[in-house]
Motif scaffolding. Structure first.
Motif, PDB file in Angstrom:
ATOM      1  N   ASN A 270     -10.399   8.666 -14.903  1.00  0.00           N
ATOM      2  CA  ASN A 270     -10.907   7.896 -13.771  1.00  0.00           C
ATOM      3  C   ASN A 270      -9.847   6.973 -13.167  1.00  0.00           C
ATOM      4  OD1 ASN A 270     -10.652   6.074 -15.760  1.00  0.00           O
ATOM      5  ND2 ASN A 270     -12.796   5.418 -15.825  1.00  0.00           N
TER       6      ASN A 270
ATOM      7  N   SER B  32     -12.717   5.087  -8.637  1.00  0.00           N
ATOM      8  CA  SER B  32     -11.450   5.568  -8.096  1.00  0.00           C
ATOM      9  C   SER B  32     -11.003   4.619  -6.985  1.00  0.00           C
ATOM     10  CB  SER B  32     -11.600   6.985  -7.565  1.00  0.00           C
ATOM     11  OG  SER B  32     -12.632   7.040  -6.650  1.00  0.00           O
TER      12      SER B  32
ATOM     13  N   ALA C 200       4.492  22.423  14.613  1.00  0.00           N
ATOM     14  CA  ALA C 200       4.986  21.990  13.309  1.00  0.00           C
ATOM     15  C   ALA C 200       6.062  22.946  12.825  1.00  0.00           C
ATOM     16  CB  ALA C 200       3.842  21.949  12.299  1.00  0.00           C
TER      17      ALA C 200
ATOM     18  N   TYR D 178      -0.551  13.461  -3.014  1.00  0.00           N
ATOM     19  CA  TYR D 178      -0.962  12.449  -3.998  1.00  0.00           C
ATOM     20  C   TYR D 178      -0.219  12.733  -5.304  1.00  0.00           C
ATOM     21  CZ  TYR D 178      -4.207  16.000  -5.932  1.00  0.00           C
ATOM     22  OH  TYR D 178      -4.757  17.138  -6.476  1.00  0.00           O
ATOM     23  N   PHE D 179      -0.081  11.679  -6.101  1.00  0.00           N
ATOM     24  CA  PHE D 179       0.638  11.831  -7.371  1.00  0.00           C
ATOM     25  C   PHE D 179      -0.345  11.964  -8.515  1.00  0.00           C
ATOM     26  CE2 PHE D 179       4.117   9.714  -5.018  1.00  0.00           C
ATOM     27  CZ  PHE D 179       5.104  10.646  -5.270  1.00  0.00           C
ATOM     28  N   TYR D 180      -0.196  12.998  -9.269  1.00  0.00           N
ATOM     29  CA  TYR D 180      -0.992  13.186 -10.473  1.00  0.00           C
ATOM     30  C   TYR D 180      -0.225  14.209 -11.318  1.00  0.00           C
ATOM     31  CZ  TYR D 180      -5.371  12.620 -13.013  1.00  0.00           C
ATOM     32  OH  TYR D 180      -6.307  12.274 -13.940  1.00  0.00           O
ATOM     33  N   PRO D 181      -0.205  14.051 -12.637  1.00  0.00           N
ATOM     34  CA  PRO D 181       0.669  14.916 -13.442  1.00  0.00           C
ATOM     35  C   PRO D 181       0.296  16.407 -13.417  1.00  0.00           C
ATOM     36  CG  PRO D 181      -0.034  12.989 -14.689  1.00  0.00           C
ATOM     37  CD  PRO D 181      -0.827  13.002 -13.437  1.00  0.00           C
TER      38      PRO D 181
ATOM     39  N   PRO E 116       1.562  19.117   8.381  1.00  0.00           N
ATOM     40  CA  PRO E 116       1.708  20.584   8.326  1.00  0.00           C
ATOM     41  C   PRO E 116       2.772  21.008   7.321  1.00  0.00           C
ATOM     42  CG  PRO E 116       1.659  19.818  10.599  1.00  0.00           C
ATOM     43  CD  PRO E 116       1.773  18.591   9.742  1.00  0.00           C
ATOM     44  N   GLU E 117       2.476  22.045   6.555  1.00  0.00           N
ATOM     45  CA  GLU E 117       3.392  22.564   5.542  1.00  0.00           C
ATOM     46  C   GLU E 117       4.576  23.232   6.237  1.00  0.00           C
ATOM     47  OE1 GLU E 117       5.545  23.405   3.135  1.00  0.00           O
ATOM     48  OE2 GLU E 117       3.858  23.114   1.766  1.00  0.00           O
TER      49      GLU E 117
ATOM     50  N   LEU F 144      -7.161   7.744 -11.302  1.00  0.00           N
ATOM     51  CA  LEU F 144      -6.870   8.113  -9.923  1.00  0.00           C
ATOM     52  C   LEU F 144      -7.702   9.336  -9.609  1.00  0.00           C
ATOM     53  CD1 LEU F 144      -3.081   8.151  -9.082  1.00  0.00           C
ATOM     54  CD2 LEU F 144      -4.886   6.994  -7.857  1.00  0.00           C
ATOM     55  N   ASP F 145      -8.111   9.447  -8.379  1.00  0.00           N
ATOM     56  CA  ASP F 145      -8.899  10.602  -8.006  1.00  0.00           C
ATOM     57  C   ASP F 145      -7.990  11.796  -7.819  1.00  0.00           C
ATOM     58  OD1 ASP F 145     -10.478  11.724  -5.050  1.00  0.00           O
ATOM     59  OD2 ASP F 145     -11.064  12.137  -7.100  1.00  0.00           O
TER      60      ASP F 145
ATOM     61  N   TYR G   9      -7.248   3.838  -2.200  1.00  0.00           N
ATOM     62  CA  TYR G   9      -6.029   4.435  -1.650  1.00  0.00           C
ATOM     63  C   TYR G   9      -5.814   5.866  -2.111  1.00  0.00           C
ATOM     64  CZ  TYR G   9      -3.968   3.044  -6.143  1.00  0.00           C
ATOM     65  OH  TYR G   9      -3.703   2.882  -7.470  1.00  0.00           O
ATOM     66  N   ALA G  10      -6.512   6.250  -3.179  1.00  0.00           N
ATOM     67  CA  ALA G  10      -6.344   7.620  -3.658  1.00  0.00           C
ATOM     68  C   ALA G  10      -6.758   8.624  -2.579  1.00  0.00           C
ATOM     69  CB  ALA G  10      -7.169   7.833  -4.911  1.00  0.00           C
ATOM     70  N   HIS G  11      -7.571   8.178  -1.621  1.00  0.00           N
ATOM     71  CA  HIS G  11      -8.005   9.099  -0.570  1.00  0.00           C
ATOM     72  C   HIS G  11      -7.067   9.089   0.628  1.00  0.00           C
ATOM     73  CE1 HIS G  11     -11.620  10.374  -2.544  1.00  0.00           C
ATOM     74  NE2 HIS G  11     -11.879   9.119  -2.857  1.00  0.00           N
ATOM     75  N   ASP G  12      -5.970   8.340   0.520  1.00  0.00           N
ATOM     76  CA  ASP G  12      -5.005   8.290   1.613  1.00  0.00           C
ATOM     77  C   ASP G  12      -4.006   9.422   1.397  1.00  0.00           C
ATOM     78  OD1 ASP G  12      -3.299   7.614   3.606  1.00  0.00           O
ATOM     79  OD2 ASP G  12      -3.187   5.486   3.093  1.00  0.00           O
ATOM     80  N   TYR G  13      -4.373  10.617   1.849  1.00  0.00           N
ATOM     81  CA  TYR G  13      -3.611  11.812   1.472  1.00  0.00           C
ATOM     82  C   TYR G  13      -2.439  12.143   2.402  1.00  0.00           C
ATOM     83  CZ  TYR G  13      -7.345  12.782  -1.866  1.00  0.00           C
ATOM     84  OH  TYR G  13      -8.230  12.710  -2.899  1.00  0.00           O
ATOM     85  N   ARG G  14      -2.360  11.451   3.524  1.00  0.00           N
ATOM     86  CA  ARG G  14      -1.233  11.662   4.462  1.00  0.00           C
ATOM     87  C   ARG G  14      -0.923  13.153   4.666  1.00  0.00           C
ATOM     88  NH1 ARG G  14       1.995   9.416   0.466  1.00  0.00           N
ATOM     89  NH2 ARG G  14       0.065   9.729  -0.689  1.00  0.00           N
TER      90      ARG G  14
ATOM     91  N   LEU H  15       1.327   4.281  -2.844  1.00  0.00           N
ATOM     92  CA  LEU H  15       1.183   5.707  -2.535  1.00  0.00           C
ATOM     93  C   LEU H  15       2.426   6.483  -2.943  1.00  0.00           C
ATOM     94  CD1 LEU H  15      -0.502   5.600   0.993  1.00  0.00           C
ATOM     95  CD2 LEU H  15      -1.555   6.278  -1.152  1.00  0.00           C
TER      96      LEU H  15
ATOM     97  N   HIS I   1       0.836  -1.206   0.000  1.00  0.00           N
ATOM     98  CA  HIS I   1       0.000   0.000   0.000  1.00  0.00           C
ATOM     99  C   HIS I   1       0.872   1.260   0.000  1.00  0.00           C
ATOM    100  CE1 HIS I   1      -3.398   2.578   1.001  1.00  0.00           C
ATOM    101  NE2 HIS I   1      -2.722   3.033   2.046  1.00  0.00           N
TER     102      HIS I   1
ATOM    103  N   ARG J 254       4.353   5.678  -5.348  1.00  0.00           N
ATOM    104  CA  ARG J 254       4.609   5.404  -6.769  1.00  0.00           C
ATOM    105  C   ARG J 254       5.909   4.633  -6.955  1.00  0.00           C
ATOM    106  NH1 ARG J 254       0.101   6.791  -8.763  1.00  0.00           N
ATOM    107  NH2 ARG J 254      -0.092   8.132 -10.597  1.00  0.00           N
TER     108      ARG J 254
END
Lengths: 100, 506
Positions: free
Chosen positions: A96, B294, A53, B109-112, B305-306, A98-99, B297-302, A14, A10, A16
């Motif tokens: 569709n 979808s 933080a 999350y990874f997305y281009p 704080p920035e 990946l969200d 796991y795509a909702h597992d955004y971890r 995440l 998993h 990649r």
């Protein structure tokens, strides 16, 4: 603490990371050592310490809303593995897949 | 009414089948529970964390980027002060609380279209919480809670090479939009119908445009909406399985998509089926929502704080200073105009739909009778603005020109038809109506003696109509009035012509 093979898979997805079975095993055990270390830290009594933080104690660092210069697009694309007509080119993405 | 249900097989292929034709009775057994999430781009000059221009529409691809919004290593973001202020202003307009401490977080999350691999957003300490928006649906008051209004950054845009998405081998990435300030407004699941959802969006958009933080363009995506929809048995408090609907880019699409989804879920439940928690996209051409499958796991955004952005400590003095810049909001303005100018609730709502319209109305109503101003704005001016695709305040004539025109009409210097002709002529080109009237002798013919001579000529030349009128045919008078108006080149005052004709024919 034990990290399941599913947990490792998993986290790899995440991040990649395409890991084969041997890599998953090796990295899984390394990850476990890190988590054990964190678990040890969590035993420290921090009830009198407020969550933080940031350690710089700065607040409200903002800029005025003024637009400046952008990079020429040739420079912006300079580091791209592939580009076409001013665009970065990446492998096909289905909406569709990946969200966002 | 039969409707289509869309099923996605294990191979990912979409098939459609006709559901049981008992949809309406199925729907009536359930109550819809709808919550909306709105993303609105802020009208700042520059992006959220860098000085690139926030205007990206129509720009050549990737001409609007810098190391910060490209996500290059080693760069540091800096918060746009105006974006924070706009978000606080919005939150106050939506009756939210503004905490004195807030921070940004990374959503990973990874997305281009997301060059950093994370979006800077706000997770557990948003800029505001606990507000509400009140409006009416079919005459009944509705109050929808606002969970939070927070600030984040927009992503880039993806274009698919090749004509058909499925056959595309590559995607093209444009990062001009990446980093544009984006405000997220999360509503409570307080809406119970597609109509209520649409009305909520209409009112929310109106407020954002009134306070000048967003341009409200659904088609171009500066104002976007996602919906969470579930059904429950009427009278129950339990929450059903929630489905998220995306890709609705018009008010009509929102209404149709929600209506479709409510019927789809009702049909599944009524048929003894169970719903899957999933994201579905509205496909306009098919008039249906389709599963986007979808991955979980795509909702597992971890979120964390920035570290690159110090937090914000906005004290009550700051919040009060922002509150003082709040213009009058549409609902309050409609109420005030109703009281001040004796408008009906309907007229007041129409005249305050956009802030510029309300400004125009108030400027006009202070110079000519309020009713006259309302009739012209909602009638001829609205029709012309629509036909020529130019709002009054942007037209050559402008609000001042229209006021000058209506003053001439109100004073009796020109008649209604002349005013209308001048409105059409000067709307785009502009010009001083009084000067044009003077120059072309368009002034109303109010010399009774001169008009009487024309009236007599018309009666003599239209003996039959005159005889008809004398014989009791009222309609004949209209023909005679028309002839007099024609003979005067439209400059006579119709009421005066009417009176003179009646006197002569008595």
């Amino acid at each position: 603490m034990t990290l399941s093979a599913a947990d490792v898979a998993h986290v790899a997805v995440l991040a990649r990371l395409g890991l084969d079975g041997a890599e998953r095993e090796r990295i899984g055990s390394q990850l476990e050592v890190i988590l054990e270390h964190i678990a040890r830290l969590q035993q420290v009594d921090t009830s009198s310490v407020s969550e933080t933080a940031q350690v710089g104690e700065l607040v409200n660092v903002m800029r005025d809303d003024v637009d400046g210069e952008s990079l020429p697009s040739a420079v912006a694309l300079g580091g791209a593995a592939a580009s076409d007509g001013g665009y970065f080119v990446v492998g096909a993405i289905q909406d569709n897949e990946l969200d966002g | 009414m039969a409707h289509l249900a869309i099923a996605v097989g294990g191979d990912g292929r979409v098939s459609a089948q006709t559901a049981e034709p008992q949809t309406n009775s199925a729907v009536s057994a359930y109550e819809a529970v709808i919550g909306l999430e709105v993303h609105a781009q802020l009208l700042t000059r520059s992006k959220m964390f860098c000085a690139c221009s926030a205007e990206y529409i129509g720009k050549p691809a990737n001409s609007n980027t810098c190391p910060v919004c490209l996500g290059l290593p080693g760069v540091l973001p800096v918060i746009n002060r105006q974006a924070v202020e706009y978000t606080v202003l919005t939150a106050l307009a939506l009756n939210c609380e503004i905490p004195e401490f807030t921070k940004f977080d990374r959503k990973n999350y990874f997305y281009p279209d997301l060059p950093k691999g994370y979006q800077i957003s706000q997770y557990d300490m948003p800029l505001s919480r606990n507000g509400w928006l009140e409006f009416e649906v079919e005459g009944a008051p509705v109050r929808c809670g606002i969970t939070r209004v927070h600030l984040e950054e927009d992503t880039g845009t993806l274009h698919h090479a090749g004509d058909v998405l499925q056959s595309a081998r590559s995607s093209l990435v444009d990062l001009n939009r990446a980093g544009v300030p984006l405000m997220e407004i999360v509503g409570e699941p307080d809406l119970r119908s597609a109509e209520a959802a649409r009305e909520y969006l209409v009112r929310l958009r109106q407020i954002l445009m009134y306070i000048g933080v967003n341009d409200g363009n659904l088609e171009q995506g500066s104002f976007r909406c996602d919906a969470n929809v579930s059904l429950r048995v009427r009278g129950s408090d339990a929450l059903g399985t929630k489905v998220e609907i995306k890709n609705m880019n018009s008010f009509r699409a929102v209404h149709r998509a929600l209506q479709y989804e409510i019927e789809r879920q009702a049909a599944v439940l009524a048929g003894g089926g169970t719903l899957v928690q999933e994201t579905r996209g509205w496909v306009e051409a098919r008039g249906a929502t389709v599963s986007q499958r979808s991955k979980e796991y795509a909702h597992d955004y971890r979120y964390f704080p920035e570290p690159d952005l110090p937090p914000l400590a906005l004290d009550s003095a700051y919040t009060e200073r922002v509150r003082r810049t709040m213009p009058e909001l549409p609902a309050a303005r409609a109420q005030r105009l109703q009281e001040k100018f004796g408008l009906s609730a309907y007229d007041a709502a129409v005249l305050t739909a956009a802030r510029e319209d309300a400004d125009a109305y108030e400027a006009l109503a202070s110079q000519v009778p309020a009713k006259l101003a309302a009739n012209w704005l909602m009638g001829d001016v609205a029709a012309l603005a629509n036909e020529r695709r130019v709002a009054l305040h942007r037209s050559g004539l402008g609000v001042d020109g229209l006021a000058a025109l209506l003053r001439l009409l109100d004073a009796g210097t020109i008649n209604g038809p002349t005013a209308k002709a001048l409105l059409e002529e000067l709307y785009e080109s502009g010009g001083d109506p009084a000067a044009v009237v003077q120059e072309r002798g368009l002034g109303q013919l109010d010399d009774e003696a001169a008009l009487l001579a024309i009236v007599d000529e018309v009666i003599a030349a239209n003996a039959a109509a005159a005889a008809d009128f004398r014989a009791g045919k009222e309609a004949a008078l209209g023909r005679l009035v028309g002839q007099v108006m024609k003979a005067t080149g439209g400059k006579a005052q119709p009421q005066l012509v009417n009176r003179l004709l009646r006197e002569r024919l008595a």
